[in-house]
Design a protein around this motif. Structure first.
Motif, mmCIF file in Angstrom:
data_model
loop_
_atom_site.group_PDB
_atom_site.id
_atom_site.type_symbol
_atom_site.label_atom_id
_atom_site.label_comp_id
_atom_site.label_asym_id
_atom_site.label_seq_id
_atom_site.Cartn_x
_atom_site.Cartn_y
_atom_site.Cartn_z
ATOM 1 N N UNK A 342 0.827 -1.207 0.000
ATOM 2 C CA UNK A 342 0.000 0.000 0.000
ATOM 3 C C UNK A 342 0.861 1.256 0.000
ATOM 4 N N UNK A 343 1.983 1.217 0.728
ATOM 5 C CA UNK A 343 2.901 2.363 0.760
ATOM 6 C C UNK A 343 3.533 2.587 -0.610
ATOM 7 N N UNK A 344 3.909 1.499 -1.268
ATOM 8 C CA UNK A 344 4.499 1.620 -2.599
ATOM 9 C C UNK A 344 3.469 2.122 -3.608
ATOM 10 N N UNK A 345 2.228 1.668 -3.487
ATOM 11 C CA UNK A 345 1.168 2.146 -4.375
ATOM 12 C C UNK A 345 0.887 3.629 -4.144
ATOM 13 N N UNK A 346 1.008 4.081 -2.885
ATOM 14 C CA UNK A 346 0.844 5.506 -2.593
ATOM 15 C C UNK A 346 1.927 6.315 -3.293
ATOM 16 N N UNK A 347 3.167 5.829 -3.230
ATOM 17 C CA UNK A 347 4.266 6.524 -3.898
ATOM 18 C C UNK A 347 4.042 6.581 -5.408
ATOM 19 N N UNK A 348 3.587 5.443 -5.975
ATOM 20 C CA UNK A 348 3.333 5.399 -7.415
ATOM 21 C C UNK A 348 2.187 6.330 -7.804
ATOM 22 N N UNK A 349 1.135 6.367 -6.984
ATOM 23 C CA UNK A 349 0.000 7.250 -7.257
ATOM 24 C C UNK A 349 0.436 8.709 -7.205
ATOM 25 N N UNK A 350 1.252 9.033 -6.193
ATOM 26 C CA UNK A 350 1.783 10.395 -6.066
ATOM 27 C C UNK A 350 2.564 10.784 -7.318
ATOM 28 N N UNK A 351 3.377 9.860 -7.790
ATOM 29 C CA UNK A 351 4.187 10.131 -8.977
ATOM 30 C C UNK A 351 3.320 10.299 -10.223
ATOM 31 N N UNK A 352 2.334 9.409 -10.379
ATOM 32 C CA UNK A 352 1.469 9.473 -11.564
ATOM 33 C C UNK A 352 0.662 10.765 -11.604
ATOM 34 N N UNK A 353 0.153 11.185 -10.450
ATOM 35 C CA UNK A 353 -0.624 12.429 -10.404
ATOM 36 C C UNK A 353 0.262 13.625 -10.732
ATOM 37 N N UNK A 354 1.469 13.616 -10.191
ATOM 38 C CA UNK A 354 2.393 14.719 -10.466
ATOM 39 C C UNK A 354 2.698 14.805 -11.960
ATOM 40 N N UNK A 355 2.913 13.644 -12.591
ATOM 41 C CA UNK A 355 3.194 13.626 -14.027
ATOM 42 C C UNK A 355 1.971 14.066 -14.828
ATOM 43 N N UNK A 356 0.787 13.628 -14.386
ATOM 44 C CA UNK A 356 -0.448 13.993 -15.094
ATOM 45 C C UNK A 356 -0.704 15.495 -15.011
ATOM 46 N N UNK A 357 -0.477 16.076 -13.831
ATOM 47 C CA UNK A 357 -0.678 17.520 -13.673
ATOM 48 C C UNK A 357 0.274 18.282 -14.590
ATOM 49 N N UNK A 358 1.517 17.827 -14.632
ATOM 50 C CA UNK A 358 2.491 18.519 -15.490
ATOM 51 C C UNK A 358 2.074 18.430 -16.957
#
Length: 437
Positions: A342-358
């Motif tokens: 779950x912690x790793x999925x949180x990190x991946x979600x954080x990264x994906x959202x950051x990339x999507x916003x950019x």
């Protein structure tokens, strides 16, 4: 606008006829569609029901703090007994009162459960919060889907008008060609080729009208609008002053408001709380106990006593599951692995959202540049069309030049419509990605 006024406005919109689409002055804004979907969308309703279910689960978990009360009542028929020696000799009948009765009341109040009850309540609350985030995520998805339908309706409505305008202009040129043909200054082949152009434009108009019907049906059904409603987009949506905050602001908003990110955080908290529940299995359980019992007849005496025996008790009960010391290790290891995942999925979600916003922010800025370019292209295409039309009327241009000019003008006008819509689309895409739609 309240729901009654909204529905009244929707019903007043002009309905589709069997042929070309008509345009009504009644307008439905995107925000009004969102509001209607909040209460009427069939796709959103299960999420609200899931929230109600989660609230019930939390109440069930809280009930674990309440005392357990058991009441039992029994009435029985007791047969006669017999007495023998140990080798089953010397048989003697032992009469027993045949009516048996029993009544008992037991109460157990948990005092200490190793944190199992508290953790169960907190786990239920975390799951309820996760369900709310899931509802927000589903709501945002539906809103963004509705936005896509709405903007597509706006785009194809404008394309419809562009096609109508070009068909009207093409028919005027065609009439001029026929007049020149009568005068002997135009060829029949020119007329045929231009008639083919008009026919193709009319076919595109039919396809656009059919696409509008499909988009309208998708929007009405998804939003839960009344059947037969024709959605007419708000034309002011293209002239609104949209905010131009920098990428850093959008990134901060995404980290604070994104439902998918909140859902990922909830998964981590749920996994950690599941670990606490497993650890609580290794601790003793302490509770207050009280009870009252009345039984009859008294069978422990020989001969039996045909009377009721009643007694009561109060005390403290302690229980400890010794096997949990060696059985819970595997469950705890599994729960820790789930927490790590779950912690790793949180990190991946954080990264994906950051990339999507950019990416969305870059496309948003790009859409403004595209609009400037397409405005210039449409202006040049129209100027070229006017020039070629004048030259063709003066027999200084070929029919192929006319066809090229018409197609270039039509394509430029289509791209200009798309450029207008893209700005709004990527703005709402940013709102969707950041959880602010």
């Amino acid at each position: 606008m309240n729901n009654l006024r909204l529905l009244t406005g929707l019903l007043s919109v002009t309905l589709l006829g069997g042929g070309m689409r008509s345009y009504s002055q009644s307008v439905i804004t995107l925000e009004e569609i969102f509001k209607t979907a909040e209460t009427n969308s069939a796709q959103l309703r299960p999420s609200f029901t899931a929230q109600t279910e989660s609230a019930c689960t939390t109440n069930i978990a809280r009930a674990g703090r309440l005392p357990d009360i058991d009441l039992s009542l029994s009435i029985s028929y007791i047969g006669d007994g017999f007495i023998t020696k140990r080798d089953f000799s010397n048989y003697q009948k032992a009469p027993i009162p045949h009516l048996g009765n029993g009544l008992s009341l037991n109460l157990t109040q948990p005092v200490y459960t190793g944190g199992a009850v508290t953790s169960a309540i907190e786990l239920a609350e975390l799951k309820s919060t996760a369900t709310r985030y899931a509802t927000d995520f589903q709501r945002d998805n539906i809103r963004f889907r509705l936005t896509g339908f709405y903007l597509d309706i706006y785009k194809y409505t404008n394309l419809y008008r562009v096609m109508e305008s070009n068909i009207s202009a093409a028919k005027k040129v065609l009439e001029e060609m026929k007049a020149r043909y009568e005068q002997g200054t135009a060829l029949q082949n020119d007329i045929t080729r231009y008639e083919l152009l008009v026919s193709n434009l009319e076919l595109q108009l039919v396809r656009i009208n059919n696409t509008l019907d499909i988009l309208n049906s998708n929007l009405v059904t998804t939003a839960g609008l009344p059947d037969g409603t024709v959605v007419v987009p708000d034309s002011t949506i293209l002239v609104r002053s949209l905010p131009m905050q920098g990428e850093h602001w959008w990134q901060q908003e995404a980290m604070a408001n994104s439902p998918s990110l909140s859902l990922a955080r909830s998964s981590v908290n749920i996994s950690r709380k599941a670990e606490d529940i497993i650890r609580s299995e290794r601790l003793p359980k302490i509770g207050l106990q009280a009870g009252w019992t009345i039984d009859g007849p008294i069978l422990v005496e020989v001969p039996p006593i045909n009377r009721n025996l009643s007694y009561w008790y109060i005390g403290i009960g302690v229980s400890y599951n010794i096997s949990s010391l060696y059985k819970s290790n595997k469950s705890l290891a599994k729960s820790r692995a789930a927490t790590q995942r779950a912690t790793e999925e949180l990190t991946a979600t954080h990264e994906n959202i950051s990339l999507s916003v950019r990416a969305d922010y870059i496309h948003y800025l790009e859409a403004y540049e595209e609009l400037k370019t397409q405005r210039k292209s449409a202006e040049l295409a129209d100027r070229n069309y006017q020039t070629i039309t004048t030259r063709y009327s003066a027999d200084m241009a070929l029919i192929t030049d006319m066809l090229d000019a018409v197609n270039a003008k039509l394509d430029a006008e289509k791209q200009l419509v798309n450029a207008h819509i893209n700005i709004i689309y990527y703005y709402y895409k940013l709102l969707f990605t950041t959880g602010k739609i």
